[in-house]
Design an enzyme around this catalytic site. Structure first.
Site, mmCIF file in Angstrom:
data_model
loop_
_atom_site.group_PDB
_atom_site.id
_atom_site.type_symbol
_atom_site.label_atom_id
_atom_site.label_comp_id
_atom_site.label_asym_id
_atom_site.label_seq_id
_atom_site.Cartn_x
_atom_site.Cartn_y
_atom_site.Cartn_z
ATOM 1 C CE1 TYR A 1 -2.916 3.152 0.777
ATOM 2 C CE2 TYR A 1 -3.676 2.056 2.767
ATOM 3 C CZ TYR A 1 -3.754 3.111 1.886
ATOM 4 O OH TYR A 1 -4.656 4.123 2.105
ATOM 5 C CE LYS B 1 -5.975 2.608 -1.770
ATOM 6 N NZ LYS B 1 -6.305 3.371 -0.575
#
Length: 293
Positions: A132, A160
Site C-alpha cells: 500500500y 494499492k
C-alpha cells in the site's frame, strides 16, 4: 479479467469518540448492496487513530456483516514491522481476503528496509498481502524496482497505488503485466476508469463512501463491455471529486459529506479538523448539486 471495486470504508464514531460498530455495519451493508467490496482500517477509516484492539474488533465486525457476500481487505500497516506482523496475524486468524500493508510512517525507510519489512509480514501469514503506497501521508515510497522484487514473493498479491501520479501507476501496471498473480489497485478516484482500461485489477476508493452506486457503475460498465456507462459514471465521479476535494483534505471531506447525509457516522477522532459551518454549507451545496440530499 473481471474488475472489482473496494470502498475504503469510514469508521463510525459516537459523540464520545468510541467506535459505533452498528453504524459501521450499516455502512458495510450499504456498500455490499451497491455491489462493492470493503477495505477497512485504511486511510479513510481513521486507522492511525485506532488502537490495536479496536482494529481487531472492527475487522471481526466487518467480516461478520459482510457474511461472505463481498471481499474484505484490511490494512495492518504500522511504523514498526513487529506490530504490523502482530496485526496481520490477527487478521489472518479472522479470515479476511487480503491484508494491505501501508508503508511505515514516521520512520524513514530505505528501499532495502521496505523489502525486509514487507517480506517479513508476507512470510508471517497465509492471507495474501497487498503493498500500500501512499507517500504523501507516509513519506516512504515503494519504488517500482522495489515493487518488482516484492512481486516475486509467493504471498504478495499486488499493490494499492495511492501516489496520485500516472508515472508510478504506469510503472506498477508494467510490473503486473510481467508478473503472474501481481495485481494493481488504483487509489486516486479520478483514475478509476483509466486504470481499469490500462490493466488494473480494480480500484480502492475513498469517495465511494459517498457515491457507492457510481463507483459500482464504473466497474459494471467495464465488466459488461458498456464503456459508455463506465464513462458516464466516471465523469460524475470525477466532477464530484473535483468539487468536494477542492475544499481541503480529502479523507476529512469524505467523512464530513457522509455525515451531512447520515449523521450516524459521527465525526473523526481528534485532532482531526473540527467541523466548520461555512465549509458545511459548501458541502451541502455540492451534495444537493448531485442529488444526494
Amino acid at each position: 479479467m473481471t474488475k472489482s471495486a473496494y470502498v475504503a470504508l469510514v469508521t463510525c464514531f459516537n459523540d464520545d469518540e468510541t467506535i459505533n460498530y452498528q453504524a459501521t455495519r450499516n455502512q458495510v451493508k450499504r456498500q455490499v448492496v451497491a455491489g462493492n467490496n470493503i477495505m477497512c482500517a485504511g486511510t479513510n477509516g481513521d486507522f492511525s487513530a485506532l488502537t490495536f484492539e479496536e482494529k481487531v474488533r472492527l475487522t471481526e465486525e466487518v467480516v461478520d456483516e459482510v457474511g461472505g457476500k463481498a471481499k474484505v481487505i484490511v490494512n495492518a500497516g504500522m511504523p514498526a514491522t513487529f506490530e504490523t506482523i502482530k496485526l496481520a496475524r490477527e487478521f489472518d486468524r479472522i479470515g479476511v481476503d487480503g491484508i494491505a500493508v501501508i508503508t511505515p510512517f514516521f520512520i524513514a525507510c530505505t528501499q532495502d528496509g521496505l523489502i525486509r519489512h514487507f517480506t517479513a509480514v508476507a512470510d508471517s501469514v497465509s492471507t495474501p498481502v497487498y503493498l500500500y503506497d501512499i507517500p504523501p501521508r507516509t513519506q516512504n515510497h515503494i519504488e517500482p524496482e522495489t515493487a518488482k522484487i516484492l512481486a516475486g514473493h509467493g504471498n504478495i498479491a499486488g499493490i494499492k497505488d495511492s501516489g496520485g501520479t500516472n508515472e508510478s501507476l504506469n510503472a506498477y501496471l508494467g510490473i503486473s503485466k510481467e508478473t503472474d498473480g501481481f495485481e494493481v489497485y488504483s487509489g486516486p478516484d479520478h483514475l478509476v476508469l483509466w486504470s481499469l482500461q490500462n490493466g488494473a485489477a480494480g480500484a480502492i476508493s475513498g469517495l465511494g463512501n459517498v457515491l457507492p452506486e457510481i463507483l459500482a457503475g464504473i466497474i459494471y460498465g467495464v465488466n459488461s463491455g458498456d464503456i459508455t456507462k463506465a464513462e458516464k459514471n466516471q465523469e460524475i465521479f470525477g466532477n464530484f471529486r473535483k468539487d468536494l476535494y477542492g475544499l481541503g483534505y480529502p479523507p476529512a471531506l469524505v467523512k464530513r459529506a457522509l455525515y451531512l447525509m447520515d449523521n450516524s457516522v459521527g465525526a473523526s477522532r481528534q485532532p482531526a479538523l473540527l467541523p466548520d459551518a461555512k465549509q458545511d454549507r459548501k458541502i451541502v451545496e455540492i451534495l444537493k448539486k448531485y442529488g444526494l440530499i
